[in-house]
Scaffold this motif. Structure first.
Motif, short mmCIF file in Angstrom:
data_model
loop_
_atom_site.label_atom_id
_atom_site.label_comp_id
_atom_site.label_asym_id
_atom_site.label_seq_id
_atom_site.Cartn_x
_atom_site.Cartn_y
_atom_site.Cartn_z
N SER A 164 0.86 -6.39 -3.20
CA SER A 164 0.31 -5.41 -4.14
C SER A 164 -0.85 -4.69 -3.47
N PHE A 165 -0.52 -3.64 -2.73
CA PHE A 165 -1.51 -2.89 -1.98
C PHE A 165 -1.32 -1.40 -2.24
N PRO A 166 -2.13 -0.81 -3.08
CA PRO A 166 -1.92 0.59 -3.47
C PRO A 166 -2.06 1.58 -2.32
N ASP A 167 -2.79 1.20 -1.25
CA ASP A 167 -2.99 2.12 -0.12
C ASP A 167 -2.13 1.77 1.09
N LEU A 168 -1.23 0.81 0.94
CA LEU A 168 -0.41 0.39 2.08
C LEU A 168 0.57 1.49 2.47
N HIS A 169 0.56 1.85 3.75
CA HIS A 169 1.44 2.91 4.25
C HIS A 169 2.60 2.37 5.07
N HIS A 170 2.35 1.32 5.84
CA HIS A 170 3.37 0.79 6.75
C HIS A 170 3.58 -0.70 6.47
N CYS A 198 3.44 -1.07 -4.18
CA CYS A 198 2.96 -0.43 -2.94
C CYS A 198 3.53 0.99 -2.88
N ARG A 199 3.09 1.82 -3.79
CA ARG A 199 3.74 3.12 -3.97
C ARG A 199 3.31 4.18 -2.97
#
Length: 212
Positions: free
Chosen positions: A87-93, A114-115
């Motif tokens: 659950s990481f809202p800023d996760l990109h990769h 993780c949107r």
């Protein structure tokens, strides 16, 4: 910490028990192929991630600025462990490749929490199927790079779903997906204007011996 041969959940907890500022600054975490210590080293396990989840101030969830996470080849991980910490809202990769125990449940949970993902690696995950793509794709409109090679439960239906929901795709790897047709690939290419890198060798159950 990729390919660390003697690391376990307790040690990772200690490493994350720094100041709040230090945790917030961590943007990249690579646990690829990490193994836990013991007489017979094992890959990072669900228990390790559970320790990270439970320890106040040391949870992976405390890494509020995490942008890149690699858990590939930690083959002991299961749906339970992935869904509890992802659950990481800023996760990109995110890389979850070579996790034979995870299923569509991990994919769907990841997509929902993780949107901001722009790159997702699920290669060599046999439990990922069209059902997971159907439920996850609507949550991933920012996705640009998707790797599904050797996922044999992915079919033409998934390609249609990607066309519908993931219009920003630039890279797609569906190599060695036995249930995808050339016709579906051709259609995909006409519908995704930003697609630059499409890898589809040996789709449709092509005989690999022909390449020798």
């Amino acid at each position: 910490m990729s390919e660390c041969l003697h690391i376990n959940g307790t040690e990772m907890v200690k490493g994350l028990k720094g100041s709040d500022a230090a945790r917030r600054q961590l943007e990249t975490l690579n646990l690829r192929s990490c193994t836990t210590s013991g007489s017979r080293p094992k890959l990072v396990t669900p228990n390790d991630l559970e320790q990270l989840r439970q320890q106040a101030g040391a949870s992976l969830l405390a890494l509020s600025r995490l942008q890149e996470l690699d858990l590939s080849a930690c083959s002991k991980l299961t749906d339970s462990s992935i869904t509890q910490v992802m659950s990481f809202p800023d996760l990109h990769h995110l890389s979850l490749s070579m996790l034979p125990e995870i299923t569509d449940d991990s994919l769907v949970s990841t997509a929902r929490h993780c949107r901001s993902l722009t790159s997702l690696v699920l290669s060599h995950c046999p439990g990922i199927s069209d059902r997971g793509v159907a439920h996850a794709a609507p949550y991933l409109p920012r996705l640009q790079h998707l790797y599904l090679s050797c996922c044999n439960n992915i079919t033409d239906r998934s390609l249609l779903l990607l066309v519908q929901h993931c219009k920003r795709l630039r890279t797609l790897d569906i190599s060695r997906c036995n249930n995808i047709s050339v016709a579906a690939v051709d259609f995909l290419q006409t519908q995704l204007p930003f697609l630059e890198n499409l890898h589809y060798k040996f789709i449709g159950g092509a005989d690999l011996s022909l390449s020798l």
